[in-house]
Write a protein that holds these residues in place. Structure first.
Motif, PDB file in Angstrom:
ATOM      1  N   GLU A  65       1.478  -0.886  -0.024  1.00 19.54           N
ATOM      2  CA  GLU A  65       0.348  -0.136  -0.105  1.00 19.54           C
ATOM      3  C   GLU A  65       1.366   1.550  -0.288  1.00 19.54           C
ATOM      4  OE1 GLU A  65      -2.714  -0.903   3.209  1.00 19.54           O
ATOM      5  OE2 GLU A  65      -3.943  -1.312   2.403  1.00 19.54           O
ATOM      6  N   THR A  66       2.512   1.554   0.689  1.00 17.98           N
ATOM      7  CA  THR A  66       2.810   2.233   0.947  1.00 17.98           C
ATOM      8  C   THR A  66       3.400   2.274  -0.217  1.00 17.98           C
ATOM      9  OG1 THR A  66       3.298   2.109   3.296  1.00 17.98           O
ATOM     10  CG2 THR A  66       4.965   3.627   2.159  1.00 17.98           C
ATOM     11  N   LYS A  67       3.817   1.102  -1.140  1.00 13.87           N
ATOM     12  CA  LYS A  67       4.544   1.101  -2.463  1.00 13.87           C
ATOM     13  C   LYS A  67       3.451   2.343  -3.134  1.00 13.87           C
ATOM     14  CE  LYS A  67       8.205  -1.686  -1.870  1.00 13.87           C
ATOM     15  NZ  LYS A  67       8.614  -2.854  -2.154  1.00 13.87           N
ATOM     16  N   LEU A  68       2.387   2.038  -3.602  1.00 13.07           N
ATOM     17  CA  LEU A  68       1.171   2.536  -4.459  1.00 13.07           C
ATOM     18  C   LEU A  68       0.975   3.695  -3.799  1.00 13.07           C
ATOM     19  CD1 LEU A  68      -0.971  -1.225  -4.291  1.00 13.07           C
ATOM     20  CD2 LEU A  68       0.125   0.010  -6.208  1.00 13.07           C
ATOM     21  N   LEU A  69       0.878   4.005  -2.907  1.00 14.63           N
ATOM     22  CA  LEU A  69       1.015   5.183  -2.340  1.00 14.63           C
ATOM     23  C   LEU A  69       1.591   6.645  -2.647  1.00 14.63           C
ATOM     24  CD1 LEU A  69      -0.936   4.986   0.778  1.00 14.63           C
ATOM     25  CD2 LEU A  69      -2.030   6.276  -0.988  1.00 14.63           C
ATOM     26  N   GLY A  70       2.837   6.134  -3.035  1.00 15.54           N
ATOM     27  CA  GLY A  70       3.942   6.235  -3.640  1.00 15.54           C
ATOM     28  C   GLY A  70       3.892   6.989  -5.152  1.00 15.54           C
ATOM     29  N   LEU A  71       3.493   5.779  -6.092  1.00 16.03           N
ATOM     30  CA  LEU A  71       3.156   5.579  -7.369  1.00 16.03           C
ATOM     31  C   LEU A  71       2.309   6.879  -7.204  1.00 16.03           C
ATOM     32  CD1 LEU A  71       4.584   4.401 -10.130  1.00 16.03           C
ATOM     33  CD2 LEU A  71       2.258   2.593  -9.328  1.00 16.03           C
ATOM     34  N   VAL A  72       1.330   6.733  -7.045  1.00 17.50           N
ATOM     35  CA  VAL A  72       0.058   7.862  -6.655  1.00 17.50           C
ATOM     36  C   VAL A  72       0.597   9.222  -6.760  1.00 17.50           C
ATOM     37  CG1 VAL A  72      -2.210   8.685  -6.270  1.00 17.50           C
ATOM     38  CG2 VAL A  72      -1.712   6.516  -6.436  1.00 17.50           C
ATOM     39  N   THR A  73       1.821   8.978  -6.033  1.00 21.13           N
ATOM     40  CA  THR A  73       2.699  10.471  -5.567  1.00 21.13           C
ATOM     41  C   THR A  73       3.081  11.015  -6.973  1.00 21.13           C
ATOM     42  OG1 THR A  73       2.737  10.314  -3.186  1.00 21.13           O
ATOM     43  CG2 THR A  73       3.809  12.154  -4.242  1.00 21.13           C
ATOM     44  N   ILE A  74       3.873  10.182  -7.684  1.00 21.12           N
ATOM     45  CA  ILE A  74       4.621  10.278  -8.719  1.00 21.12           C
ATOM     46  C   ILE A  74       3.924  10.956  -9.588  1.00 21.12           C
ATOM     47  CG2 ILE A  74       5.753   9.535 -10.708  1.00 21.12           C
ATOM     48  CD1 ILE A  74       7.740   7.687  -8.186  1.00 21.12           C
ATOM     49  N   PHE A  75       2.444  10.400 -10.492  1.00 21.30           N
ATOM     50  CA  PHE A  75       0.947  10.490 -11.258  1.00 21.30           C
ATOM     51  C   PHE A  75       0.584  11.872 -11.007  1.00 21.30           C
ATOM     52  CE2 PHE A  75       2.517   5.751 -12.504  1.00 21.30           C
ATOM     53  CZ  PHE A  75       2.913   5.844 -13.806  1.00 21.30           C
ATOM     54  N   ALA A  76       0.437  12.180  -9.581  1.00 24.46           N
ATOM     55  CA  ALA A  76      -0.202  13.291  -9.537  1.00 24.46           C
ATOM     56  C   ALA A  76       0.457  14.165  -9.412  1.00 24.46           C
ATOM     57  CB  ALA A  76      -1.159  12.932  -8.012  1.00 24.46           C
ATOM     58  N   TYR A  77       1.744  14.157  -9.221  1.00 22.82           N
ATOM     59  CA  TYR A  77       3.006  15.635  -9.659  1.00 22.82           C
ATOM     60  C   TYR A  77       2.852  15.866 -10.976  1.00 22.82           C
ATOM     61  CZ  TYR A  77       7.170  16.900 -10.499  1.00 22.82           C
ATOM     62  OH  TYR A  77       8.466  17.669 -10.758  1.00 22.82           O
ATOM     63  N   ALA A  78       3.010  14.988 -11.461  1.00 21.52           N
ATOM     64  CA  ALA A  78       3.038  14.859 -13.091  1.00 21.52           C
ATOM     65  C   ALA A  78       2.098  15.221 -13.619  1.00 21.52           C
ATOM     66  CB  ALA A  78       3.311  12.972 -13.906  1.00 21.52           C
ATOM     67  N   PHE A  79       0.491  14.935 -12.861  1.00 20.24           N
ATOM     68  CA  PHE A  79      -0.731  15.271 -13.498  1.00 20.24           C
ATOM     69  C   PHE A  79      -0.497  18.077 -13.630  1.00 20.24           C
ATOM     70  CE2 PHE A  79      -4.655  17.263 -12.761  1.00 20.24           C
ATOM     71  CZ  PHE A  79      -5.859  17.125 -13.522  1.00 20.24           C
ATOM     72  N   PHE A  80      -0.318  17.725 -11.951  1.00 16.81           N
ATOM     73  CA  PHE A  80      -0.227  19.123 -11.823  1.00 16.81           C
ATOM     74  C   PHE A  80       0.849  19.818 -12.664  1.00 16.81           C
ATOM     75  CE2 PHE A  80      -2.362  18.104  -7.996  1.00 16.81           C
ATOM     76  CZ  PHE A  80      -3.133  18.679  -7.681  1.00 16.81           C
ATOM     77  N   LYS A  81       1.680  19.230 -13.163  1.00 16.10           N
ATOM     78  CA  LYS A  81       2.734  19.560 -13.670  1.00 16.10           C
ATOM     79  C   LYS A  81       2.125  19.863 -15.604  1.00 16.10           C
ATOM     80  CE  LYS A  81       6.831  20.974 -11.857  1.00 16.10           C
ATOM     81  NZ  LYS A  81       6.934  22.215 -12.074  1.00 16.10           N
ATOM     82  N   PHE A  82       1.686  18.217 -16.122  1.00 13.07           N
ATOM     83  CA  PHE A  82       0.816  19.000 -17.081  1.00 13.07           C
ATOM     84  C   PHE A  82      -0.472  20.387 -17.592  1.00 13.07           C
ATOM     85  CE2 PHE A  82       2.667  14.361 -17.625  1.00 13.07           C
ATOM     86  CZ  PHE A  82       3.385  14.561 -18.228  1.00 13.07           C
ATOM     87  N   GLY A  83      -1.012  19.949 -16.403  1.00 17.98           N
ATOM     88  CA  GLY A  83      -1.731  20.610 -16.383  1.00 17.98           C
ATOM     89  C   GLY A  83      -1.281  22.740 -16.436  1.00 17.98           C
ATOM     90  N   TRP A  84      -0.544  22.597 -15.994  1.00 18.98           N
ATOM     91  CA  TRP A  84      -0.132  24.115 -15.463  1.00 18.98           C
ATOM     92  C   TRP A  84       0.724  24.106 -17.011  1.00 18.98           C
ATOM     93  CZ3 TRP A  84      -1.403  28.281 -13.368  1.00 18.98           C
ATOM     94  CH2 TRP A  84      -0.593  29.633 -13.581  1.00 18.98           C
ATOM     95  N   ALA A  85       0.882  23.176 -16.769  1.00 25.06           N
ATOM     96  CA  ALA A  85       1.810  23.557 -18.232  1.00 25.06           C
ATOM     97  C   ALA A  85       0.495  23.731 -19.367  1.00 25.06           C
ATOM     98  CB  ALA A  85       2.412  22.446 -18.826  1.00 25.06           C
ATOM     99  N   TYR A  86      -0.164  22.688 -19.816  1.00 18.71           N
ATOM    100  CA  TYR A  86      -1.079  23.005 -20.266  1.00 18.71           C
ATOM    101  C   TYR A  86      -2.238  24.631 -20.372  1.00 18.71           C
ATOM    102  CZ  TYR A  86      -5.665  22.140 -23.341  1.00 18.71           C
ATOM    103  OH  TYR A  86      -6.964  22.278 -24.134  1.00 18.71           O
ATOM    104  N   ARG A  87      -2.406  24.622 -19.603  1.00 18.93           N
ATOM    105  CA  ARG A  87      -2.154  26.397 -18.488  1.00 18.93           C
ATOM    106  C   ARG A  87      -1.907  27.697 -19.881  1.00 18.93           C
ATOM    107  NH1 ARG A  87      -5.274  28.614 -13.019  1.00 18.93           N
ATOM    108  NH2 ARG A  87      -6.009  30.756 -13.941  1.00 18.93           N
ATOM    109  N   LEU A  88      -0.502  27.321 -19.183  1.00 17.61           N
ATOM    110  CA  LEU A  88       0.594  27.928 -19.695  1.00 17.61           C
ATOM    111  C   LEU A  88       0.485  28.270 -21.556  1.00 17.61           C
ATOM    112  CD1 LEU A  88       3.317  27.763 -17.337  1.00 17.61           C
ATOM    113  CD2 LEU A  88       1.309  29.710 -17.015  1.00 17.61           C
TER     114      LEU A  88
END
Length: 239
Positions: free
Chosen positions: A117-140
């Motif tokens: 579960e801890t490792k999967l939560l870490g993977l969620v964190t990585i993809f959430a980070y990537a999503f926020f980067k892509f979302g901000w890039a889309y807006r920019l």
């Protein structure tokens, strides 16, 4: 739950190696003295050439088409991250079954539900980070489209070159910032793939992290794409 009940020393060392490798690579590519040799820097130079060329064009359908392509690619990766996050949460609900299945495999690593579960939560964190980067890039990129629309036409630029240069500078800066966030999101996906090695074992995580860094570094500094740009970095201020 105490951290030492979930991570033993090999797992902690592997995790620190993973995070440290990601941070170190990012610093080298974006901020070090050799960053100007990389593909990202050279493409930033080409972005300036694009904006200067656009200023001399009477019709700018080409530029709007380029911006549409950049936005579509960014939106695709953002959507992919959402699907990946949903898949990870689905797997968290089956963490105990995953631990049981992996335990039956001929692997040296030991697994339990808390660790999975801890490792999967870490993977969620990585993809959430990537999503926020892509979302901000889309807006920019969207903002950059507006700034491109604000660049004066050629005859107006000839009448007021200073205002035209300032408009180009604003659009260029926004484009470069958007590209930086897009690259950070894409880098997050690549390191997310390296992170998958942790589900096999800490030693594998270290190996996959080193492999991903080597692949990314080769593509950034030694690939055919870098040579195809075929420019010498300018001596003026770094883009």
């Amino acid at each position: 739950m105490r951290i030492d009940h979930v991570f033993d020393l090999p797992n902690l060392l592997a995790f620190v190696t993973f995070v440290g490798g990601w941070v170190l690579y990012s610093l080298v590519v974006d901020m070090s003295g050799i960053a100007h040799r990389g593909l990202s820097y050279r493409m930033n130079v080409q972005r300036e050439a694009w904006m200067r060329t656009m200023l001399r064009r009477d019709l700018r359908m080409i530029d709007t088409a380029i911006m549409a392509g950049l936005q579509q690619g960014t939106g695709f990766f953002a959507s992919s991250c959402i699907f990946a996050i949903g898949g990870c949460f689905a797997l968290i609900g089956s963490a105990e079954q995953i631990a049981t299945i992996v335990t039956d495999l001929p692997l040296e690593a030991t697994f339990d539900r808390a660790l999975v579960e801890t490792k999967l939560l870490g993977l969620v964190t990585i993809f959430a980070y990537a999503f926020f980067k892509f979302g901000w890039a889309y807006r920019l990129f969207n903002y950059c489209t507006i700034l491109i629309g604000a660049v004066p036409m050629r005859h107006d630029a000839d009448a007021d070159p200073r205002a035209a240069d300032e408009a180009v500078r604003r659009a260029l800066t926004m484009n470069r910032i958007a590209a930086r966030h897009f690259n950070a999101g894409l880098r997050g996906i690549f390191f997310g793939l390296a992170y998958l090695g942790w589900f096999v074992g800490p030693g594998v995580l270290i190996g996959t992290t080193a492999l991903v860094i080597c692949i990314l570094a080769h593509r950034q500094f030694l690939s055919d794409a870098v040579r195809s740009v075929g420019i010498d970095p300018p001596s003026k201020e770094s883009p």
